[in-house]
Design a protein around this motif. Structure first.
Motif, PDB file in Angstrom:
ATOM      1  N   GLY A  41       0.684  -1.460   0.073  1.00  0.00           N
ATOM      2  CA  GLY A  41       0.294   0.868   0.100  1.00  0.00           C
ATOM      3  C   GLY A  41       1.144   1.895   0.145  1.00  0.00           C
ATOM      4  N   GLU A  42       2.229   0.945  -0.314  1.00  0.00           N
ATOM      5  CA  GLU A  42       2.836   1.987  -0.085  1.00  0.00           C
ATOM      6  C   GLU A  42       3.218   2.925  -1.625  1.00  0.00           C
ATOM      7  OE1 GLU A  42       5.705   0.256   3.295  1.00  0.00           O
ATOM      8  OE2 GLU A  42       6.940   0.622   1.659  1.00  0.00           O
ATOM      9  N   MET A  43       2.494   1.955  -3.058  1.00  0.00           N
ATOM     10  CA  MET A  43       3.214   2.675  -4.543  1.00  0.00           C
ATOM     11  C   MET A  43       1.955   2.807  -5.246  1.00  0.00           C
ATOM     12  SD  MET A  43       5.929   1.261  -6.926  1.00  0.00           S
ATOM     13  CE  MET A  43       6.905   1.921  -6.905  1.00  0.00           C
ATOM     14  N   LEU A  44       1.254   3.667  -5.888  1.00  0.00           N
ATOM     15  CA  LEU A  44       0.508   3.120  -7.001  1.00  0.00           C
ATOM     16  C   LEU A  44       0.225   2.172  -7.521  1.00  0.00           C
ATOM     17  CD1 LEU A  44       0.125   7.487  -7.828  1.00  0.00           C
ATOM     18  CD2 LEU A  44      -1.493   6.547  -6.163  1.00  0.00           C
ATOM     19  N   ASP A  65      -3.436  -0.404 -11.792  1.00  0.00           N
ATOM     20  CA  ASP A  65      -4.885   0.179 -12.122  1.00  0.00           C
ATOM     21  C   ASP A  65      -5.261   1.540 -11.519  1.00  0.00           C
ATOM     22  OD1 ASP A  65      -5.442  -2.875 -13.050  1.00  0.00           O
ATOM     23  OD2 ASP A  65      -5.541  -3.682 -11.112  1.00  0.00           O
ATOM     24  N   ASP A  66      -4.335   1.838 -10.345  1.00  0.00           N
ATOM     25  CA  ASP A  66      -4.770   3.215 -10.140  1.00  0.00           C
ATOM     26  C   ASP A  66      -4.063   4.290 -11.525  1.00  0.00           C
ATOM     27  OD1 ASP A  66      -5.212   2.509  -7.081  1.00  0.00           O
ATOM     28  OD2 ASP A  66      -3.362   2.449  -6.566  1.00  0.00           O
TER      29      ASP A  66
END
Lengths: 270, 86
Positions: A191-194, A197-198
């Motif tokens: 959860g520390e990097m886009l 899909d983002d």
């Protein structure tokens, strides 16, 4: 028929030149006749990444200004047949390029039978970057999964859609491809990097491929060899997939998930 | 240390989500500015001048944009009048 492809990003340092070098090498390895042009006048680097820095006699600006012929300035790659490099000038300023001059060079390359003309854009949204994308049929948008890079990519997409020759003439728009570089799947999973899909969501551009962050990229540039030629490297395989997809092959995306760590490593290793 | 990070990490807000939320808002804003017609800033000024004749308003309070909805171009004006004028 020749296709002009711009490699662009807005932001600097995201991997445009690395991508230009590997992408053009990959296309040439597939048997196409490829020319790759460095548009970064004053800060040339493509020659260094492709390992031909000592063979530059004439450059892109010399041809644009009529001081040398295209044949004199094109550097033939020593490793791969059908691959030619047109270096940027190191001594001139960026105003040395004109739209008419660039058009003339691109037309000459088309007449000389090049299948692909790859334009390695400078960073920024100034004249050099605008000239690099102006004549493009397709674009590789090189983006890092990081806020400033995504924002700048969106900006450059706006310019592609409004200020290219295709846009001005009302022709079919430039085909846009997203190339996500320096991708780190374990940080994405933490959860520390886009995620891919983002970024696809944010930019609304189809993904051509993600290139995992890799030590091989620095090693390859140290030795003046496009990373795509380091066959065992994940970055090389990612760039080969990118070339295949660009040529229309349906290939499943790789390198999007982290390698599974053992419990011991998870608890005590970093 | 990794064990400690792992346990603490569970409680922290994920920064990637934050990045996405911020970018979504920012890009929407920047796109609408980019696609705005050239005459918009001048028209905004003139509309403001007319309104200012009748109401004492703050420049910042007038929002004006051109959007597309159902195939129509819609000019949207949004102005909040100051309290004491009511």
């Amino acid at each position: 028929m020749s296709r002009v492809v711009v490699v662009t990003s807005g932001k600097g340092g995201v991997g445009k030149t690395t991508t230009s070098a590997s992408f053009s090498t990959g296309l040439a390895l597939k048997g196409y006749k490829v020319a790759v042009i460095d548009f970064d006048v004053g800060l040339r680097n493509l020659d260094l990444i492709m390992g031909c820095e000592r063979r530059v006699v004439y450059d892109f600006v010399n041809v644009v200004q009529g001081e040398a012929s295209l044949q004199q300035a094109l550097i033939k790659d020593k490793r791969i047949p059908n691959l030619y490099i047109l270096a940027a000038s190191q001594t001139r300023d960026k105003d040395a390029l004109t739209q008419e001059g660039v058009e003339r060079v691109i037309e000459q390359l088309k007449e000389a039978g090049f299948d692909y003309i790859i334009c390695d854009s400078p960073a920024g949204i100034e004249k050099g970057a605008q000239l690099a994308l102006y004549f493009a049929d397709e674009a590789l948008i090189v983006t890092n999964p990081e806020v400033s890079s995504v924002r700048d990519s969106d900006r450059i997409l706006g310019i592609l859609q409004a200020k290219s020759r295709r846009a001005e003439k009302g022709e079919a728009p430039i085909v846009e491809h997203l190339v996500l570089t320096r991708y780190n799947p374990s940080r994405v999973e933490a959860g520390e990097m886009l995620s891919v899909d983002d970024v696809i969501d944010l930019l609304s551009v189809k993904l051509l491929g993600a290139v995992p962050e890799s030590e091989d990229v620095l090693n390859a540039s140290n030795s003046g060899m496009p990373v795509i030629m380091e066959d065992k490297s994940a970055a090389s395989q990612a760039y080969k997939d990118i070339v295949e997809r660009f040529l229309g092959e349906e290939i499943e995306h790789r390198f999007l998930t982290a390698e599974k760590k053992g419990l011991f490593k998870k608890l005590f290793g970093k | 240390m990794a064990l400690l990070d792992y346990l603490l990490g569970q409680r922290k807000k994920k920064s990637a989500n934050l990045a996405k939320d911020r970018l979504q808002i920012l890009l929407a804003h920047e796109r609408s500015e980019r696609n705005a017609p050239d005459y918009l800033p001048k028209m905004r000024e003139e509309i403001l001048a007319v309104i200012a004749k009748y109401v004492d308003i703050d420049d910042e309070k007038l929002q004006i944009s051109v959007d597309e909805a159902n195939g129509f171009e819609v000019l949207e004006l949004n102005l909040v009048l100051p309290e004491h004028n009511r």
